[in-house]
Design an enzyme around this catalytic site. Structure first.
Site, PDB file in Angstrom:
ATOM      1  CD  GLU A  13      28.513  27.106   8.892  1.00 35.64           C
ATOM      2  OE1 GLU A  13      27.719  26.510   8.138  1.00 35.64           O
ATOM      3  OE2 GLU A  13      28.538  26.943  10.128  1.00 35.64           O
ATOM      4  CG  ASP A  68      30.881  27.816  11.952  1.00 31.64           C
ATOM      5  OD1 ASP A  68      30.273  28.566  11.208  1.00 31.64           O
ATOM      6  OD2 ASP A  68      30.757  26.565  11.943  1.00 31.64           O
ATOM      7  CD  GLU A  90      28.483  26.953  16.525  1.00 32.70           C
ATOM      8  OE1 GLU A  90      27.270  26.934  16.325  1.00 32.70           O
ATOM      9  OE2 GLU A  90      29.189  25.928  16.492  1.00 32.70           O
ATOM     10  CG  HIS A 126      32.674  24.727  18.438  1.00 29.68           C
ATOM     11  ND1 HIS A 126      32.862  23.401  18.735  1.00 29.68           N
ATOM     12  CD2 HIS A 126      32.168  24.756  17.183  1.00 29.68           C
ATOM     13  CE1 HIS A 126      32.488  22.656  17.711  1.00 29.68           C
ATOM     14  NE2 HIS A 126      32.064  23.449  16.749  1.00 29.68           N
ATOM     15  CB  THR A 127      37.053  27.872  15.517  1.00 32.02           C
ATOM     16  OG1 THR A 127      38.072  26.884  15.658  1.00 32.02           O
ATOM     17  CG2 THR A 127      37.280  29.004  16.508  1.00 32.02           C
ATOM     18  CD1 TRP A 170      24.428  20.645  20.441  1.00 31.40           C
ATOM     19  CD2 TRP A 170      26.602  21.170  20.517  1.00 31.40           C
ATOM     20  NE1 TRP A 170      24.593  21.859  19.807  1.00 31.40           N
ATOM     21  CE2 TRP A 170      25.911  22.201  19.830  1.00 31.40           C
ATOM     22  CE3 TRP A 170      27.991  21.289  20.686  1.00 31.40           C
ATOM     23  CZ2 TRP A 170      26.561  23.339  19.333  1.00 31.40           C
ATOM     24  CZ3 TRP A 170      28.623  22.421  20.181  1.00 31.40           C
ATOM     25  CH2 TRP A 170      27.915  23.431  19.505  1.00 31.40           C
ATOM     26  N   GLY A 222      29.508  18.392  26.831  1.00 36.09           N
ATOM     27  CA  GLY A 222      29.008  17.428  25.855  1.00 36.09           C
ATOM     28  C   GLY A 222      27.523  17.137  25.979  1.00 36.09           C
TER      29      GLY A 222
END
Ligand SMILES: *[C@@H]1O[C@H](CO)[C@@H](O)[C@H](O)[C@H]1NC(C)=O
Ligand SMILES: *[C@@H]1O[C@H](CO)[C@@H](O)[C@H](O)[C@H]1NC(C)=O
Ligand SMILES: *[C@@H]1O[C@H](CO)[C@@H](O)[C@H](O)[C@H]1NC(C)=O
Length: 290
Positions: free
Chosen positions: A100, A102, A104, A117-118, A194, A198
């Protein structure tokens, strides 16, 4: 007439050799979640809108899989108060040992920065996150998010600036995604357990519906036709343009751009998270990264 036919035949040959999938959303993707919340009709099937409201999020996936090439999309993220929402855009194979790659996008309250976010999974193993802020407001306009993937490296690009590289160190025992076709996925969902600070900031449903907009999906990539594609797509040849030496490593100018992004916008790197891995930082972190 004969001339036209000959022209069309030549055109077909050229197109198939470039492995260009004319990847209109409406032609090459289908909706897998939230049928009432995803639309691919706009602009002759070129535009995709994904919606999240209290009832559902939405998701699409490509009809076919790919092994190596360039996967490209323009995205305009959820504007305003997007805290708790995640817009995802990724490649993935299936099965327990899946690969995968990603992108995000973690939303935020109005005026606060999104996080890009990778991550990458190889043979089912993930936990290789890097996170970045962006140098622009990703909700004001469409920006180009491209995954470039070949037998030697994977590069995540934002508006043609490389933000991350994952190189093939298989010869040093580190798994690399090169034996499984991956499909392209996009989704918009509630991740307020999350995503934002966080999980501290929850979705404000009074701001719903949330909409993420996508355009210009292009897969200039090798079509996955089962295991035979492992050699067909990976063989160095002019038709497999991604195997050209110019794509085997970033140019020094591109390395400079990557360094600029890392110095100014990187906020998390799994390679530096000594606490997390009980001191056992993954081995690729000790090898030249780009
Ligand atoms: C996946 O990660 C675990 C834990 O680091 C490791 O033991 C295992 O060998 C890895 N598997 C592969 C296929 O790399
Ligand atoms: C998006 O970025 C990729 C990678 O740099 C580039 O090849 C492509 O031409 C760009 N697409 C658009 C529409 O700008
Ligand atoms: C949201 O904004 C806060 C405060 O500026 C910041 O700490 C955080 O990294 C931002 N992004 C996310 C996704 O939490």
């Amino acid at each position: 007439m004969a001339v036209l036919q000959a022209f069309l035949i030549v055109l077909c040959i050229i197109v198939s050799h470039q492995n260009l999938v004319d990847a209109k959303f409406s032609k090459s993707m289908y909706i897998t979640w939230g049928a009432q919340h995803a639309t691919m009709q706009g602009n002759g099937g070129e535009d995709l809108n994904l919606v999240l409201d209290p009832f559902s999020g939405s998701a699409v996936q490509s009809k076919r899989g790919f092994l190596f090439g360039s996967i490209e999309m323009l995205i305009k993220l959820v504007p305003g108060n997007s805290a708790g929402t995640v817009t995802a855009y990724y490649l993935s194979s299936t099965g327990t040992k899946h690969d995968e790659i990603d992108f995000e996008f973690l939303g935020n309250i109005s005026g606060q920065p999104y996080i890009v976010h990778t991550n990458i999974y190889t043979q089912g193993n993930g936990s290789k996150e890097q996170q970045f802020y962006l140098w622009f407001d990703p909700t004001a306009d469409f920006h180009n998010y491209t995954i470039h993937w070949n037998p030697t490296e994977i590069v995540w690009y934002v508006d043609s600036l490389p933000i991350r590289v994952f190189r093939n160190y298989e010869n040093q025992g580190i798994a690399y995604p090169n034996k499984q076709g991956m499909r392209v996925y996009s989704s918009l969902w509630n991740a307020d357990n999350w995503a934002t600070r966080g999980g501290l900031v929850k979705i404000d449903w009074t701001s719903a519906p949330f909409t993420a907009r996508f355009q210009n999906f292009r897969a200039r990539a090798c079509k996955w036709n089962g295991d035979i594609s492992i050699s067909q797509c990976g063989t160095t040849s002019p038709a497999n343009w991604w195997t050209s030496p110019i794509y085997s490593q970033l140019s020094s100018a591109k390395r400079g751009q990557l360094q600029w992004v890392r110095d100014n916008f990187m906020i998390y790197d799994y390679c530096k998270d000594t606490k997390r891995f009980n001191g056992q930082i993954p081995p690729e972190c000790f090898i030249q990264q780009f």
